[in-house]
Scaffold this motif. Structure first.
Motif, PDB file in Angstrom:
ATOM      1  N   THR A  52       0.824  -1.211   0.000  1.00 33.71           N
ATOM      2  CA  THR A  52       0.000   0.000   0.000  1.00 33.71           C
ATOM      3  C   THR A  52       0.858   1.260   0.000  1.00 33.71           C
ATOM      4  O   THR A  52       0.397   2.315  -0.417  1.00 33.71           O
ATOM      5  CB  THR A  52      -0.902   0.053   1.253  1.00 33.71           C
ATOM      6  OG1 THR A  52      -0.060   0.046   2.413  1.00 33.71           O
ATOM      7  CG2 THR A  52      -1.841  -1.125   1.322  1.00 33.71           C
ATOM      8  N   GLY A  53       2.111   1.143   0.475  1.00 31.11           N
ATOM      9  CA  GLY A  53       2.969   2.317   0.531  1.00 31.11           C
ATOM     10  C   GLY A  53       2.621   3.213   1.710  1.00 31.11           C
ATOM     11  O   GLY A  53       3.253   4.238   1.942  1.00 31.11           O
ATOM     12  N   ARG A  54       1.607   2.832   2.485  1.00 28.62           N
ATOM     13  CA  ARG A  54       1.214   3.661   3.623  1.00 28.62           C
ATOM     14  C   ARG A  54       1.937   3.217   4.882  1.00 28.62           C
ATOM     15  O   ARG A  54       2.035   2.025   5.165  1.00 28.62           O
ATOM     16  CB  ARG A  54      -0.291   3.533   3.852  1.00 28.62           C
ATOM     17  CG  ARG A  54      -1.035   4.617   3.110  1.00 28.62           C
ATOM     18  CD  ARG A  54      -2.495   4.537   3.435  1.00 28.62           C
ATOM     19  NE  ARG A  54      -3.258   4.625   2.196  1.00 28.62           N
ATOM     20  CZ  ARG A  54      -4.481   4.140   2.042  1.00 28.62           C
ATOM     21  NH1 ARG A  54      -5.057   3.516   3.023  1.00 28.62           N
ATOM     22  NH2 ARG A  54      -5.103   4.284   0.907  1.00 28.62           N
ATOM     23  N   GLY A  55       2.427   4.175   5.644  1.00 26.11           N
ATOM     24  CA  GLY A  55       3.072   3.835   6.912  1.00 26.11           C
ATOM     25  C   GLY A  55       4.526   3.431   6.749  1.00 26.11           C
ATOM     26  O   GLY A  55       5.154   2.979   7.700  1.00 26.11           O
ATOM     27  N   GLY A  56       5.052   3.586   5.536  1.00 25.60           N
ATOM     28  CA  GLY A  56       6.439   3.181   5.295  1.00 25.60           C
ATOM     29  C   GLY A  56       7.426   3.959   6.145  1.00 25.60           C
ATOM     30  O   GLY A  56       8.356   3.399   6.705  1.00 25.60           O
ATOM     31  N   PHE A  57       7.163   5.247   6.260  1.00 25.56           N
ATOM     32  CA  PHE A  57       8.052   6.111   7.031  1.00 25.56           C
ATOM     33  C   PHE A  57       8.112   5.658   8.486  1.00 25.56           C
ATOM     34  O   PHE A  57       9.177   5.510   9.072  1.00 25.56           O
ATOM     35  CB  PHE A  57       7.552   7.561   6.941  1.00 25.56           C
ATOM     36  CG  PHE A  57       8.468   8.552   7.567  1.00 25.56           C
ATOM     37  CD1 PHE A  57       9.657   8.901   6.949  1.00 25.56           C
ATOM     38  CD2 PHE A  57       8.157   9.126   8.787  1.00 25.56           C
ATOM     39  CE1 PHE A  57      10.517   9.806   7.533  1.00 25.56           C
ATOM     40  CE2 PHE A  57       9.017  10.036   9.369  1.00 25.56           C
ATOM     41  CZ  PHE A  57      10.190  10.379   8.747  1.00 25.56           C
ATOM     42  N   LEU A  58       6.932   5.375   9.023  1.00 24.09           N
ATOM     43  CA  LEU A  58       6.813   4.917  10.411  1.00 24.09           C
ATOM     44  C   LEU A  58       7.552   3.596  10.597  1.00 24.09           C
ATOM     45  O   LEU A  58       8.305   3.396  11.548  1.00 24.09           O
ATOM     46  CB  LEU A  58       5.329   4.745  10.737  1.00 24.09           C
ATOM     47  CG  LEU A  58       4.991   4.597  12.215  1.00 24.09           C
ATOM     48  CD1 LEU A  58       5.122   5.952  12.886  1.00 24.09           C
ATOM     49  CD2 LEU A  58       3.577   4.059  12.378  1.00 24.09           C
ATOM     50  N   LEU A  59       7.358   2.691   9.631  1.00 22.13           N
ATOM     51  CA  LEU A  59       7.953   1.359   9.726  1.00 22.13           C
ATOM     52  C   LEU A  59       9.479   1.430   9.689  1.00 22.13           C
ATOM     53  O   LEU A  59      10.156   0.793  10.491  1.00 22.13           O
ATOM     54  CB  LEU A  59       7.417   0.508   8.576  1.00 22.13           C
ATOM     55  CG  LEU A  59       7.799  -0.964   8.543  1.00 22.13           C
ATOM     56  CD1 LEU A  59       6.632  -1.767   8.014  1.00 22.13           C
ATOM     57  CD2 LEU A  59       9.002  -1.169   7.661  1.00 22.13           C
TER      58      LEU A  59
END
Lengths: 243, 215
Positions: free
Chosen positions: A56-63
């Motif tokens: 999804t590409g969402r939350g990548g920064f957080l991960l």
């Protein structure tokens, strides 16, 4: 140096060190058992999350931030705190080992899925694949080499930390090091260290072999085996560093 | 909290020791990796050898390396030098690859332009290739700094571990507070070092600033 080497050979030559519950085969099996168990737990946790975030590409920064932050965690501190809180026994140390193995698998899976050529993903969608098919049949197979790089880092991390875990009353090859230090028996310390180092090197080579085998033919030319571990390390670095 | 206040001087002392045990190897590792990376970038044979040796060294678990070193370099087991040498080995193992990659990615036309301007190889390396390699080297350095700081604690098992001594002390006394203080302190040090290196890297590469904003 030569005297130490002689003592080391003497230690390995002593048949008493090769049998029974404190013998090398038993300790080796324990060490491998912990590694397999913690790695399996880490895979169950990290693979789905990494794949989903990558897809999804969402939350990548957080991960990526989380994976980086966890790397700063001192292993001995984590082990002692977990064992003080949850008690001795197999489960608490295994949980600690799992915590340390999750970030590399997570980062590897995420980076692997992200690194798949967008044109390939588009083509898959254009062929009428549903999202889960895109992930399972296109993205994950193409990401396998990088995922395996992460798994390989995780396995090495566990082998190393399981050695330290002997301090909190775990078995495994670390026992020789910790017991040897306590008994001022340096040959035993050295024997344990040599066994652990050998195990790590052999395991790493085995993983490198598997990594090469699982690479799809198309992905093989760009990411050949050995680079995997380092690319997984890189994958956890925050972006924005142009080569 | 009161434990923290009572033991503050001791903790500061451990922090200083921790930074020394992690920082000296980082610096030594950097200084040694630059010529090694340069070498690896010039000869294919050296590259293969250096990268595979550093790959193997990097796989050796920290506790194993720590306790083997006295036999190899002839130090006493409680000597802090063991921890420093072990961490230097890891730093080099990590950075040689970064430096090699970084130098390898300097565009050929830039190198040729420097040649055409009459730069001699040493000056070209120091004033053109090395500065352009800074971003990738700093990225490697950040990973090494964080991993060094977290690895220092393992040294507590052989009596030299900076904040790691709080882990062994707390474990033996069955007392949680020092362990938590040690973990928090160690993580904070790692984050701080990471931030300092990030800022230093940006300060050293002002020409990247425009590119960052645009990209």
């Amino acid at each position: 140096m030569r005297a130490v080497l002689g003592e080391l050979i003497g230690w390995f030559g002593d048949p008493a060190h090769w049998t029974g519950p404190t013998g090398v085969p038993q300790r080796l099996l324990e060490h491998l058992g912990y590694t397999a168990l913690a790695l399996a737990c880490a895979l169950v946790i990290a693979l789905p999350i990494g794949a989903l975030v990558g897809h999804t590409g969402r939350g990548g920064f957080l991960l990526v931030g989380l994976a980086n932050g966890l790397r700063a965690l001192p292993t001995l501190g984590l082990l002692t705190v977990v064992v003080l809180l949850a008690g001795v026994g197999l489960l608490p140390p295994i949980a600690a080992l799992t915590v340390l193995a999750v970030p590399p698998v997570l980062a590897g899976t995420y980076a692997g899925v992200r690194a798949v050529d967008p044109a390939v993903v588009d083509a898959a969608r254009g062929m009428g694949m549903r999202e889960h098919q895109v992930l399972l049949r296109v993205e994950l197979p193409n990401a396998l080499p990088i995922i395996f790089g992460g798994v390989r880092s995780a396995a090495l991390q566990i082998v190393a930390t399981a050695t330290v875990a002997a301090y909190v009353a775990m078995g495994g090859l670390g026992r020789y090091v910790i017991d040897g230090l306590a008994q001022l028996d340096y040959p035993q310390v050295l024997a344990g260290a040599v066994l652990v180092a050998a195990l790590a090197v052999v395991l790493d080579a085995a993983f490198a072999g598997v990594q090469r085998v699982v690479s799809p033919a198309g992905a093989r030319r760009s990411r050949r085996g050995r680079a995997g571990r380092v690319s997984a390390v890189r994958a956890t670095e925050p972006g924005g560093t142009p080569g | 909290m009161s434990w923290l206040a009572r033991n503050w001087p001791h903790i500061l002392d451990l922090v200083r020791q921790h930074l020394e045990l992690a920082g000296v190897p980082l610096l030594a590792g950097l200084l040694l990796s630059v010529p090694l990376g340069w070498l690896a970038n010039r000869s294919v044979a050296a590259r293969g050898l250096l990268l595979s040796v550093s790959g193997v060294l990097y796989t050796i678990p920290s506790l194993a390396l720590l306790v083997v070193l006295p036999a190899v370099i002839g130090t006493k087991i409680l000597n802090p030098v063991n921890v420093m040498v072990a961490l230097t080995v890891y730093t080099i193992a990590l950075l040689v690859r970064s430096v090699t990659d970084a130098l390898g990615s300097v565009p050929t036309h830039v190198v040729s332009a420097a040649d055409a301007m009459g730069f001699r190889p040493l000056r070209r390396f120091l004033t053109v290739e090395l500065p352009l390699a800074v971003p990738v080297v700093v990225a490697g350095l950040r990973v090494a700094a964080v991993s060094n700081i977290s690895l220092v604690s393992v040294g507590a098992l052989i009596g030299v571990g900076g904040l790691g001594e709080l882990f062994t002390d707390g474990f033996q006394l069955q007392f949680l507070t020092p362990i938590v203080v040690g973990i928090v302190g160690s993580v904070l040090l790692a984050l701080l070092a990471d931030a300092v290196l990030l800022v230093a890297g940006r300060a050293l590469t002002p020409w990247e600033r425009g590119a960052r904003r645009a990209g």
